[in-house]
Design a protein around this motif. Structure first.
Motif, PDB file in Angstrom:
ATOM      1  N   PRO A 113       0.813  -1.212   0.000  1.00 42.56           N
ATOM      2  CA  PRO A 113       0.000   0.000   0.000  1.00 42.56           C
ATOM      3  C   PRO A 113       0.850   1.267   0.000  1.00 42.56           C
ATOM      4  CG  PRO A 113      -0.904  -1.604   1.523  1.00 42.56           C
ATOM      5  CD  PRO A 113       0.404  -2.158   1.056  1.00 42.56           C
ATOM      6  N   GLY A 114       0.488   2.198  -0.889  1.00 46.74           N
ATOM      7  CA  GLY A 114       1.175   3.464  -0.975  1.00 46.74           C
ATOM      8  C   GLY A 114       2.399   3.473  -1.854  1.00 46.74           C
ATOM      9  N   LEU A 115       2.771   2.322  -2.429  1.00 42.93           N
ATOM     10  CA  LEU A 115       3.972   2.240  -3.253  1.00 42.93           C
ATOM     11  C   LEU A 115       3.638   2.637  -4.692  1.00 42.93           C
ATOM     12  CD1 LEU A 115       6.952   1.356  -2.819  1.00 42.93           C
ATOM     13  CD2 LEU A 115       6.304  -0.875  -3.728  1.00 42.93           C
ATOM     14  N   ALA A 116       4.416   3.531  -5.246  1.00 36.56           N
ATOM     15  CA  ALA A 116       4.196   3.956  -6.627  1.00 36.56           C
ATOM     16  C   ALA A 116       4.651   2.877  -7.602  1.00 36.56           C
ATOM     17  CB  ALA A 116       4.956   5.256  -6.885  1.00 36.56           C
ATOM     18  N   ASP A 117       4.135   2.954  -8.823  1.00 34.48           N
ATOM     19  CA  ASP A 117       4.541   2.043  -9.904  1.00 34.48           C
ATOM     20  C   ASP A 117       4.339   0.582  -9.524  1.00 34.48           C
ATOM     21  OD1 ASP A 117       5.367   4.248 -11.467  1.00 34.48           O
ATOM     22  OD2 ASP A 117       7.280   4.295 -10.411  1.00 34.48           O
ATOM     23  N   ASP A 118       3.199   0.287  -8.966  1.00 38.19           N
ATOM     24  CA  ASP A 118       2.851  -1.063  -8.537  1.00 38.19           C
ATOM     25  C   ASP A 118       2.500  -1.912  -9.760  1.00 38.19           C
ATOM     26  OD1 ASP A 118       1.658  -3.349  -7.593  1.00 38.19           O
ATOM     27  OD2 ASP A 118       0.272  -2.343  -6.227  1.00 38.19           O
ATOM     28  N   PRO A 119       3.294  -2.937 -10.099  1.00 34.70           N
ATOM     29  CA  PRO A 119       2.988  -3.742 -11.292  1.00 34.70           C
ATOM     30  C   PRO A 119       1.692  -4.525 -11.178  1.00 34.70           C
ATOM     31  CG  PRO A 119       4.746  -4.762 -10.017  1.00 34.70           C
ATOM     32  CD  PRO A 119       4.509  -3.411  -9.410  1.00 34.70           C
ATOM     33  N   THR A 120       1.230  -4.787  -9.959  1.00 33.64           N
ATOM     34  CA  THR A 120      -0.013  -5.548  -9.799  1.00 33.64           C
ATOM     35  C   THR A 120      -1.249  -4.703 -10.097  1.00 33.64           C
ATOM     36  OG1 THR A 120      -0.383  -5.080  -7.439  1.00 33.64           O
ATOM     37  CG2 THR A 120       1.135  -6.860  -7.973  1.00 33.64           C
ATOM     38  N   ALA A 121      -1.058  -3.388 -10.273  1.00 35.61           N
ATOM     39  CA  ALA A 121      -2.186  -2.507 -10.592  1.00 35.61           C
ATOM     40  C   ALA A 121      -2.568  -2.564 -12.071  1.00 35.61           C
ATOM     41  CB  ALA A 121      -1.847  -1.066 -10.204  1.00 35.61           C
ATOM     42  N   TRP A 122      -1.760  -3.213 -12.872  1.00 31.63           N
ATOM     43  CA  TRP A 122      -2.053  -3.371 -14.296  1.00 31.63           C
ATOM     44  C   TRP A 122      -3.307  -4.215 -14.507  1.00 31.63           C
ATOM     45  CZ3 TRP A 122      -2.451  -7.600 -17.544  1.00 31.63           C
ATOM     46  CH2 TRP A 122      -2.309  -7.376 -18.925  1.00 31.63           C
ATOM     47  N   ARG A 123      -4.116  -3.853 -15.521  1.00 28.74           N
ATOM     48  CA  ARG A 123      -5.281  -4.650 -15.870  1.00 28.74           C
ATOM     49  C   ARG A 123      -5.390  -4.795 -17.383  1.00 28.74           C
ATOM     50  NH1 ARG A 123      -4.845  -4.570 -11.214  1.00 28.74           N
ATOM     51  NH2 ARG A 123      -6.404  -4.293  -9.575  1.00 28.74           N
ATOM     52  N   PRO A 124      -5.752  -5.965 -17.865  1.00 24.18           N
ATOM     53  CA  PRO A 124      -6.101  -6.094 -19.287  1.00 24.18           C
ATOM     54  C   PRO A 124      -7.542  -5.649 -19.487  1.00 24.18           C
ATOM     55  CG  PRO A 124      -6.313  -8.208 -18.222  1.00 24.18           C
ATOM     56  CD  PRO A 124      -5.819  -7.243 -17.164  1.00 24.18           C
ATOM     57  N   ASP A 125      -7.897  -5.392 -20.717  1.00 24.01           N
ATOM     58  CA  ASP A 125      -9.262  -4.997 -21.051  1.00 24.01           C
ATOM     59  C   ASP A 125      -9.790  -5.903 -22.153  1.00 24.01           C
ATOM     60  OD1 ASP A 125     -11.415  -2.737 -20.908  1.00 24.01           O
ATOM     61  OD2 ASP A 125     -11.027  -3.027 -23.044  1.00 24.01           O
TER      62      ASP A 125
END
Length: 419
Positions: A62-74
């Motif tokens: 939490p609070g970390l920038a550039d989190d790779p797990t925040a990526w989502r496909p569409d």
């Protein structure tokens, strides 16, 4: 001169053909030569007691920038940043593929769980048995893996994914099991320390989801055995996703302190699968598995592996392709991707518990590289079922919290094998 050139071309062709035959006949030997370190093992010093208090020791928290797990496909090929990503917070959007519509808002609000994800092996060097924490190539690959894998769990809540001195790929191929074991144990100690820091940092009543792949899944089995089984924390576990690492139903499950999941909305249970296309040749995997000792002290040889079908959320079942609500089709090495429904079915084989996905010619378009010998789709254990995995974790979290599920019920098992 022309004749000499033709002789050279013929010699090159023979070398290529010979190499192909050798690879087909001796894939394990080729892999050992390519990846097993020639260097002596160096004992890894224990991390400082408060090492994982430092945000720099995490790929995601939490609070970390550039989190790779925040990526989502569409579904349309656009890329959606998660609500906690730097792009979303700044108002910028990740660029979708050319011609694609603007990325829509995330499909689900963040859940209330804390998710501890352990990434798979991303260090392939022969120069050392354990990865340096600052190895750029290993960290880059870890980020790509978390985009494709950990992102499937990220809508369930806040993500925590530690950096750790992982064992190199060659440690899992080496014939010197003593040295390999030292490297794997050193990696586990980092993961265990990170897990203790994670538990200490989250509220005492917060639901917990465990997820990992390959080496990461191996370390989770040890965490369950050493840090969860028989403790109050076990009652807070929504589910444990031990993906891409074999779990023996006979010798391992009981010691891990949670049962295998038997239905798609069960809470406090374990899911596991290992994916092969057909014709499958699991000799390398089963050979290694059969030579190990289970958590109860008995050999794992000839025991059945836990096979949870990710399309149904239940073990030892069959699901046709229409049950797959979204396979992640990677673009540009998982820098982008789209969800494609209704392509990949899956069934658990009756003999050993492998997850079989049918014709390799169908699956290959969704796994453009890195398919292992024997039609082993190990790298794609999660991405082939990305949308179903996301739905599964959200469904189990809703059950844990006693809330209505934000996703439809899982598909019912099919009555006949998929092909």
């Amino acid at each position: 001169m022309a004749r000499k050139f033709l002789y050279l071309i013929a010699a090159i062709i023979l070398l290529i053909l010979g190499a192909g035959v050798v690879y087909q006949l001796f894939p394990g030997w080729i892999a050992r030569v390519a990846f097993v370190p020639s260097a002596e093992f160096e004992q890894q010093a224990a991390a400082a007691p408060n090492a994982y208090d430092d945000p720099a020791m995490w790929f995601a928290r939490p609070g970390l920038a550039d989190d790779p797990t925040a990526w989502r496909p569409d579904p349309d090929g656009a890329v959606t940043p998660g609500p906690d990503s730097a792009e979303a917070q700044s108002g910028d959007q990740l660029l979708p593929p050319a011609g694609a519509a603007d990325a829509p808002a995330p499909a689900f609000p963040k859940g209330n769980a804390a998710v501890f994800f352990v990434h798979p092996t991303s260090y392939y060097s022969k120069s050392s048995w354990n990865a340096p924490l600052d190895d750029a190539d290993a960290n880059h690959r870890a980020g790509l893996f978390m985009r494709g894998m950990a992102s499937a769990f990220a809508d369930a809540g806040e993500m925590w994914a530690p950096r750790y001195r992982q064992a190199t790929l060659g440690a899992f191929l080496a014939s010197d099991r003593v040295t390999a074991g030292k490297a794997i144990d050193a990696a586990y100690r980092d993961v265990e320390q990170a897990f203790d820091a994670f538990v200490a940092a989250i509220p005492a009543n917060k639901p917990v989801i465990l997820a990992g792949h390959s080496q990461g899944a191996l370390h989770l089995t040890m965490l369950l055995k050493n840090r969860v089984a028989g403790t109050p924390l076990a009652k807070r576990i929504v589910a444990a996703y031990i993906v891409g690492w074999p779990v023996s139903v006979d010798t391992d499950i009981e010691a891990m302190g949670l049962p295998a999941c038997q239905n798609p909305d069960q809470k406090g249970c374990i899911l596991s699968w290992a994916t092969f296309a057909e014709p499958a040749d699991p000799e390398m995997v089963l050979g290694a598995y059969d030579g190990t000792i289970g958590f109860d002290g008995r050999p794992r040889a000839d025991t059945r592996m836990l096979c949870t079908n990710p399309l149904t959320g239940t073990p030892d079942t069959v699901a046709t392709a229409d049950a797959n609500i979204g396979t992640l089709k990677p673009v540009d090495g998982f820098k982008a991707g789209s969800l494609v429904p209704g392509v990949i079915g899956a069934r658990c084989d009756e003999e050993r518990g492998l997850l079989l996905i049918g014709d390799a010619n169908v699956a290959k378009d969704y796994a453009p590289n890195y398919v292992l010998p024997g039609n082993n789709y190990h790298v794609f254990d999660i991405t082939l079922f990305w949308a179903n995995v996301r739905a599964d974790v959200l469904r189990r979290l809703a059950s844990f919290e006693g809330k209505p599920s934000p996703v439809p019920p899982a598909a019912a098992p099919a009555e006949t094998p998929t092909s």
